[in-house]
Motif scaffolding. Sequence first.
Motif: not given
Length: 576
Positions: A92-94, A448-455
Amino acid sequence: MSTDNPTLRSQQWFGRQDKNGFYYRSWLKNRGFPQDLFEGRPVIGICNTWSELTPCNTHFQTLADHVRWGVLEAGGFPLEFPAMSPGETLTRPSAMLYRNLAAMEVEESIRSNPLDGVVLLMGCDKTTPSLLMGAASVDIPTIGISAGPMLRGVYRGTYIGSGTTTISMGEQLRAGEITLDEYHEAEACMHRSHGTCMTMGTASTMACMVESLGISLPGNAAIPAVDARRNLLSRESGRRIVDLVRQDVKMSGIITRESLENAIRVNAAIGGSTNAVIHHIALARRMNLEMSLDDWDTLGRNVPCLLNIMPQGNFLMEDFFEAGGLPAILRELGEHNLLHRDALTVNGKTIWQNNQNAPNWRPEVIHTFTEPFKPVGGIAVLKGNLAPSGAVLKPSAASDALTKHTGPAVVFSTIEDLRARINDDSLDIDENSVMVLQNCGPRGYPGMAEVGNLPLPPKLLKRGITDMVRISDARMSGTAYGTVVLHCAPEAAVGGNLALVQNGDLITLDLESRTLELHVSDEDLAVRRALWQPPTNTPDRGYTKLYIEHVMQADVGADFDFLVGRSGSTVPRNNF
């Protein structure tokens, strides 16, 4: 053996008959190394990213031993050294925040030590690009060995895949479709051996890139981590690196513009991760080779997706291996003039010589060009006023109905903002909305974390809505899926237009025309920009401060501005 071989860097340490030579040899003899090991033998570094904090790489001690035996059998002198292991699962964070740091460590470790060649042990996502980038900036003979995928995940008789099923079951849990006990049961069924994600996530994608670049021996990409043939490949790699040193075949002789183009087309054919784009461009720039987002769109645009594998398909990496692995994909590409056949690989043969007769044992897994799994593969590069420098989308993972879509924006300023509001049934959002996430790019997160696949909101999940257009400057796990636009550049944190989007603004995604447009006039954007304030998350010390100050944007690889290119393998000044 000669002790004055001018082609061996290591002899500038071990071939000296003076005080410094005494130091260098004597301190290694405490491990029982006899004198003849120092007399003109190629010294091979085994760069190992083993770590208990990187579960994908926990079998690397065994692989390193096989490399060591291979080096000794070929007449070389193996010396293992560690490298930082930024694992995606726990860091974390990425892990992306530390890719450039690990690359710096690898580069300096190789250059500052008596190494003539190097074998890179890499697996979990960021260990592969970081080791390749670091080695590229030194440019000595190099071979890569990937971790290999873990065994299939099976839950109640059904395949489940790393990340892909994690995401879908997470949504099922949020929608109340499964119980917490069922969720925990699936956890134990999914990851049941050493190795990387067994879907075509970023780790498996990067392993395919390594093989298609020619920097590994054939078959590297898909052999399961716990299959004995992974050990055999490691031993053969140890033998082969000694030959590469003797033949003076450097990394720059393998990774060329042609091999980079081969890798782009391979990524299209396998339905590979969007993360490959950012790492591939960074590696190319370390090699002083021109490579852009436009190359990715152009070269991959007419390549169909041939591989039926999660996240866009049904099978897993073990099936891919049993079907024939990457060689079968490379043969299909070569037969349809989509491969630079003469690109050299580390085994001394061209990529076509290695793969022209590759069999396909399971056509339901590896499809042909005449009957592809999906007609469109590759990575689409979108441009427009919302991403002037480009953004990426994976067509094979997108919903056809959403690839031409206009809808009102629902804006989340940070990932924390999204998580605080997404489960609220009063959130003003429906399936036509375009979800926009800001401040998750290289500088904004940072890393630039892997959070682009928004729930998706639970109130929509309960209605059976499984996909929406989602746009951000973040990345997405290669195991994820959906109509997700990523890597918007310039990012919000540096004042890109993504930062200026407001709730209700209309946004149009048009995959066919490769456009991403915010329907706000230039005049109104200028007014908004005058009021915009950059985020104030800059730390006052440490590596993260360095990162934010020097990281470049996603469209050019998110490397540090002072690391582009290479410094070569010149032996540093004496230390005594």
